[in-house]
Enzyme design. Structure first.
Site: not given
Length: 568
Positions: A66, A76-77, A96, A122, A139
């Site tokens: 991902y 962010f990731d 999540i 979140y 994502f």
């Protein structure tokens, strides 16, 4: 994902299954299309189609790659950047909620972009410092694979993870004999028991209850790991040590590796389970002999002690054993079992005396079978030629001739009191001429006459067999074709009398007497009916008389006096 960003479930979003059990959506999507999943704002855009039809389910261990970004494109990731796929258990709140819901819609190899609102990510708090409050996230996800994990008993007692997929789709049943390999350990890895191959009947079980529960969900060749809670292991009693194998302490869980190598299908040929069939070798295709088929087979007959009393079709140059089914040419157990077999199938039959040679001694090829013997046949169905069904017959005259032949066979069986076999012949005759739209006028007349005769004779069989409901239905069929048929009215009246429908019986007898007032059988039956009516009236009078007498007595005597304790 990195340890400092392990995608915790957003606050207040536990209970995924109860709140949001989403349907699969990817099967109806085209590449480039975007759809909303559910009603909470989660969106999915299909980038690349996956394989097959299967999608993962809650409890499965999924592996993904991902990349996560904010709506402005800020990354962010990314597991891709780390070069290591991310693995988690679906539907358990380990990620999540948007992930738990969205990834359930993906197929293996699929690539999709999910747009996840803050409520499914979140929330108001975000995940500082990388994700701000109330952030909608995107994502880009590749579903690489998943391992199916099932809660077999739906109570958390046995979790099954498939390590190696099995073949076909069948699962073993209670009567089947399975051959398995397994290894059981305690949670700390201590060996409890190991087998490189053991055979057992499913309903009899082996080792611990979990083995049976699991094996009934498995396919041939399948290999699984089981996490077994105490209630499906050895409970609060545990298991003592044996040889090199450790004891199982009370209330201990087990880890079991289990492989279903093969199994032999065992089925009951008769409802009373007195003829059992174990398949030693599967046959070909789906076709099986029907009643009236010519079958050719090899067989070996044995007694309980292993003595061979018959051996046919095995010697070099020897002709195969041949017979016609449902003609009483062999014992009933063999006759009924062979029509459940496929070409090439090898089976072991266990036949109780009632379906074998009964209570009398029977001289066979190689020895005498004693009275009341349970016998065993190993049978190979080499070939068979089915009796023609109606749809195999193109010529209408052929159908009429076949129906006539079956009617005559039924008549012969009826005369010697073999009513159950006779009724099957009449049924078959009726099927040959059931649909007569293509018949000529003359053929339709022949067909009608045959239908009337077969249904009347069949009804007579049903009366003898005390199947009064079927007798009534068959007579009604005749009356639909010929409303003034005296025999049909007479036999339907007999059926009604035995079902205690006396008013209907009287109606039929009166109608029949109007048509044939001198019919002696009808007059006798009418007299019997009147006696039955009197008998029923007497019973009713007695029943209601007793009931009213009891009610009257209770009313006159009043309530029973209360019992007083003298010690009070």
């Amino acid at each position: 994902m990195e340890n400092d960003f392990d995608m915790p479930p957003a606050e207040g979003l536990e209970g995924l299954d109860e709140e949001m059990d989403m349907p699969e959506v990817s099967s109806g999507m085209k590449v480039g299309e975007e759809k909303e999943i559910g009603k909470e704002g989660l969106k999915k855009k299909l980038v690349k189609e996956g394989e097959g039809w299967d999608t993962p389910d809650n409890g499965d261990e999924v592996q993904v790659h991902y990349t996560g970004t904010l709506l402005d494109g800020t990354k962010f990731d990314s597991s891709r950047d780390r070069g290591e796929p991310f693995t988690f258990t679906l539907g358990q709140g380990q990620v999540i909620k948007g992930w738990d819901v969205g990834i359930k819609t993906m197929k293996k190899g699929e690539n999709a972009v999910f747009t996840i609102p803050a409520a499914l990510a979140y929330g108001e708090s975000g995940s500082p410092p990388t994700i701000p409050p109330n952030a909608t996230l995107q994502f880009d996800v590749d579903l690489l694979s998943w391992v199916s994990v099932k809660d077999i008993c739906k109570d958390g007692g046995i979790f099954k993870k498939i390590v190696k997929e099995g073949e076909k789709w069948e699962n073993p049943k209670d009567l089947d004999e399975v051959f398995v390999k397994y290894e059981a350990t305690l949670e700390d890895g201590t060996l409890v028991e190991k087998s490189d191959g053991v055979e057992f009947t499913v309903q009899n079980g082996h080792f611990c209850p979990a083995l049976v529960k699991a094996v009934k969900t498995m396919k041939k060749g399948e290999k699984v790991t089981l996490l077994v809670k105490p209630q499906y292991a050895f409970g609060d009693k545990g298991k003592p040590a044996s040889g090199d194998e450790a004891a199982v302490p009370p209330n201990a869980s087990l880890n079991i590796t289990l492989e279903l190598v093969s199994w032999k299908t065992v089925s009951s040929v008769t409802d009373d389970k007195k003829v059992m069939k174990k398949i030693l070798k599967d046959g070909e295709g789906y076709e099986k002999p029907n009643e009236g088929a010519i079958v050719k087979l090899k067989l070996i007959g044995k007694l309980l002690d292993g003595t061979i009393f018959s051996k046919k079709g095995h010697a070099e140059g020897e002709e195969l054993f041949e017979f016609k089914t449902d003609e009483e040419q062999v014992i009933q157990g063999l006759d009924r079992a062979v029509i459940t077999m496929k070409k090439g199938e090898v089976a072991l039959l266990t036949i109780a005396p009632e379906y074998a040679f009964g209570s009398v001694e029977s001289k066979q090829d190689l020895t005498v079978v004693p009275p009341n013997s349970t016998i065993f046949y190993e049978v190979e169905l080499v070939s068979f030629e089915k009796e023609k069904e109606s749809w195999d017959m193109k010529d209408t005259q052929e159908k009429i001739e076949a129906a006539t032949k079956k009617k005559e066979e039924g008549n012969a069986l009826f005369k010697v009191g073999k009513y159950a076999r006779a009724t099957k012949r009449y049924d078959k005759a009726g099927k040959y001429i059931e649909y007569d739209n293509s018949f000529t006028d003359d053929e339709k007349k022949q067909s009608k006459a045959l239908k009337i005769t077969c249904n009347l004779n069949n009804a007579a069989c049903k009366l003898k067999l005390k199947d009064y409901k079927q007798a009534e239905k068959l007579c009604t069929k005749v009356l639909e074709l010929e409303s003034r048929n005296v025999k049909a009215l007479y036999r339907r009246a007999q059926a009604y009398i035995n079902m205690a429908d006396l008013e209907l019986a009287e109606f039929d007898i009166k109608k029949a007497l109007e048509i044939d007032p001198d019919n002696r059988d009808l007059k006798v039956e009418y007299k019997n009916l009147k006696e039955k009516v009197k008998e029923y009236n007497k019973k009713d009078a007695k029943f209601y008389g007793n009931m009213f007498a009891k009610m009257n007595k209770t009313h006159q005597s009043g309530p029973a006096p209360m019992s007083i304790d003298s010690k009070a």
